[in-house]
Motif scaffolding. Structure first.
Motif, PDB file in Angstrom:
ATOM      1  N   LYS A  47       0.928  -1.207  -0.122  1.00  5.78           N
ATOM      2  CA  LYS A  47      -0.045  -0.019   0.101  1.00  5.78           C
ATOM      3  C   LYS A  47       0.987   1.410  -0.078  1.00  5.78           C
ATOM      4  N   PRO A  48       0.400   2.372  -0.658  1.00  2.71           N
ATOM      5  CA  PRO A  48       1.367   3.455  -0.491  1.00  2.71           C
ATOM      6  C   PRO A  48       1.535   4.216   0.920  1.00  2.71           C
ATOM      7  N   LEU A  49       2.660   4.802   1.050  1.00  2.70           N
ATOM      8  CA  LEU A  49       3.000   5.534   2.215  1.00  2.70           C
ATOM      9  C   LEU A  49       2.020   6.950   2.113  1.00  2.70           C
ATOM     10  N   PHE A  50       2.041   7.586   0.969  1.00  8.49           N
ATOM     11  CA  PHE A  50       1.378   8.498   1.155  1.00  8.49           C
ATOM     12  C   PHE A  50       0.315   8.502  -0.135  1.00  8.49           C
ATOM     13  N   GLU A  51      -0.674   9.435  -0.153  1.00  7.56           N
ATOM     14  CA  GLU A  51      -1.551   9.247  -1.386  1.00  7.56           C
ATOM     15  C   GLU A  51      -1.467   9.996  -2.575  1.00  7.56           C
ATOM     16  N   GLU A  52      -0.657  11.010  -2.429  1.00  6.62           N
ATOM     17  CA  GLU A  52      -0.345  11.746  -3.438  1.00  6.62           C
ATOM     18  C   GLU A  52       0.434  11.000  -4.595  1.00  6.62           C
ATOM     19  N   ASN A  53       0.282  11.354  -5.729  1.00  2.52           N
ATOM     20  CA  ASN A  53       0.899  10.793  -7.214  1.00  2.52           C
ATOM     21  C   ASN A  53       2.375  11.499  -7.170  1.00  2.52           C
ATOM     22  N   ILE A  54       3.048  10.507  -7.887  1.00  2.00           N
ATOM     23  CA  ILE A  54       4.691  10.859  -8.279  1.00  2.00           C
ATOM     24  C   ILE A  54       4.544  11.043  -9.792  1.00  2.00           C
ATOM     25  N   GLU A  55       5.201  12.361 -10.105  1.00  2.00           N
ATOM     26  CA  GLU A  55       5.196  12.318 -11.981  1.00  2.00           C
ATOM     27  C   GLU A  55       6.552  12.320 -12.212  1.00  2.00           C
ATOM     28  N   ALA A  56       6.827  12.081 -13.464  1.00  2.23           N
ATOM     29  CA  ALA A  56       8.259  11.932 -14.301  1.00  2.23           C
ATOM     30  C   ALA A  56       8.444  13.478 -14.709  1.00  2.23           C
ATOM     31  N   TRP A  57       9.089  14.247 -14.102  1.00  4.95           N
ATOM     32  CA  TRP A  57       9.634  15.439 -14.611  1.00  4.95           C
ATOM     33  C   TRP A  57      10.964  15.672 -14.948  1.00  4.95           C
ATOM     34  N   GLU A  58      11.597  16.632 -15.598  1.00  7.96           N
ATOM     35  CA  GLU A  58      12.857  16.710 -16.226  1.00  7.96           C
ATOM     36  C   GLU A  58      13.768  16.205 -15.315  1.00  7.96           C
ATOM     37  N   HIS A  59      13.742  16.775 -14.102  1.00 11.04           N
ATOM     38  CA  HIS A  59      14.934  16.304 -13.076  1.00 11.04           C
ATOM     39  C   HIS A  59      14.493  15.418 -12.184  1.00 11.04           C
ATOM     40  N   GLY A  60      13.626  14.317 -12.559  1.00  9.71           N
ATOM     41  CA  GLY A  60      13.275  13.064 -11.987  1.00  9.71           C
ATOM     42  C   GLY A  60      11.781  12.964 -11.161  1.00  9.71           C
ATOM     43  N   PRO A  61      11.616  12.092 -10.478  1.00  9.59           N
ATOM     44  CA  PRO A  61      10.181  11.963  -9.802  1.00  9.59           C
ATOM     45  C   PRO A  61       9.738  13.138  -9.009  1.00  9.59           C
ATOM     46  N   VAL A  62       8.767  13.782  -8.982  1.00 14.73           N
ATOM     47  CA  VAL A  62       8.473  14.799  -8.351  1.00 14.73           C
ATOM     48  C   VAL A  62       6.851  14.599  -7.846  1.00 14.73           C
ATOM     49  N   VAL A  63       6.597  14.840  -6.637  1.00 12.57           N
ATOM     50  CA  VAL A  63       5.260  14.997  -5.941  1.00 12.57           C
ATOM     51  C   VAL A  63       4.585  16.379  -6.118  1.00 12.57           C
ATOM     52  N   ARG A  64       3.993  16.612  -7.001  1.00 12.57           N
ATOM     53  CA  ARG A  64       3.364  17.967  -7.326  1.00 12.57           C
ATOM     54  C   ARG A  64       3.011  18.616  -6.044  1.00 12.57           C
ATOM     55  N   GLU A  65       2.355  18.059  -5.174  1.00 12.55           N
ATOM     56  CA  GLU A  65       1.797  19.044  -4.167  1.00 12.55           C
ATOM     57  C   GLU A  65       2.911  19.450  -3.325  1.00 12.55           C
TER      58      GLU A  65
END
Length: 155
Positions: A47-65
């Motif tokens: 199960k996830p540690l946190f509910e927010e998504n992770i996105e693939a940005w130029e400098h790597g994985p990012v949690v937008r929030e």
């Protein structure tokens, strides 16, 4: 759990580690620590540690929030004293989550933000989802599948 709670605990751990000399955590490094924490936790506990998504940005994985919550801060570093957790807030964290965050900080926190960025660029969750000029979702299943071989789960 919210990603901001995890982020604030990483900031707190950084503060505790650097008692003699206050070294603030960079926004880039924090994003990579969140990615690793989410990956290992999801692989271990299914199960996830946190509910927010992770996105693939130029400098790597990012949690937008987290990006949005911290983008108003000038420069690359997060002011520790503003974002560190109090003892009472820490006491509310789940034991398994707290321990995993501490383990990730202990192992991955020793690396620079740019070393962690480089690492994530060579891992399939980011590689398989990054498209230049877009901030695409990294499916949680991709993250879990990647990290699963690195955890030893005993049932």
């Amino acid at each position: 759990m919210k990603a901001l709670e995890v982020a604030r605990y990483f900031i707190t751990l950084n503060k505790e580690q650097c008692l003699d000399e206050l070294i603030d955590l960079s926004k880039l490094k924090l994003q990579k620590l969140l990615y690793y924490a989410q990956g290992y936790y999801t692989a271990m506990f299914n199960k996830p540690l946190f509910e927010e998504n992770i996105e693939a940005w130029e400098h790597g994985p990012v949690v937008r929030e987290i990006y949005d919550a911290l983008k108003h801060i000038e420069g690359i570093y997060i002011p520790t004293n503003t974002y560190a957790m109090s003892d009472s807030e820490i006491s509310l964290l789940y034991k398994d989550a707290k321990e995993l965050i501490e383990d990730v900080f202990s192992v991955m926190g020793q690396y620079s933000a740019w070393k962690l960025r480089e690492r994530t660029h060579n891992e399939s969750p980011w590689e398989n989802n990054y498209e230049k000029g877009q901030n695409k979702l990294i499916p949680l299943e991709d993250i879990k599948s990647y990290f699963k071989p690195y955890v030893n789960v005993q049932n």
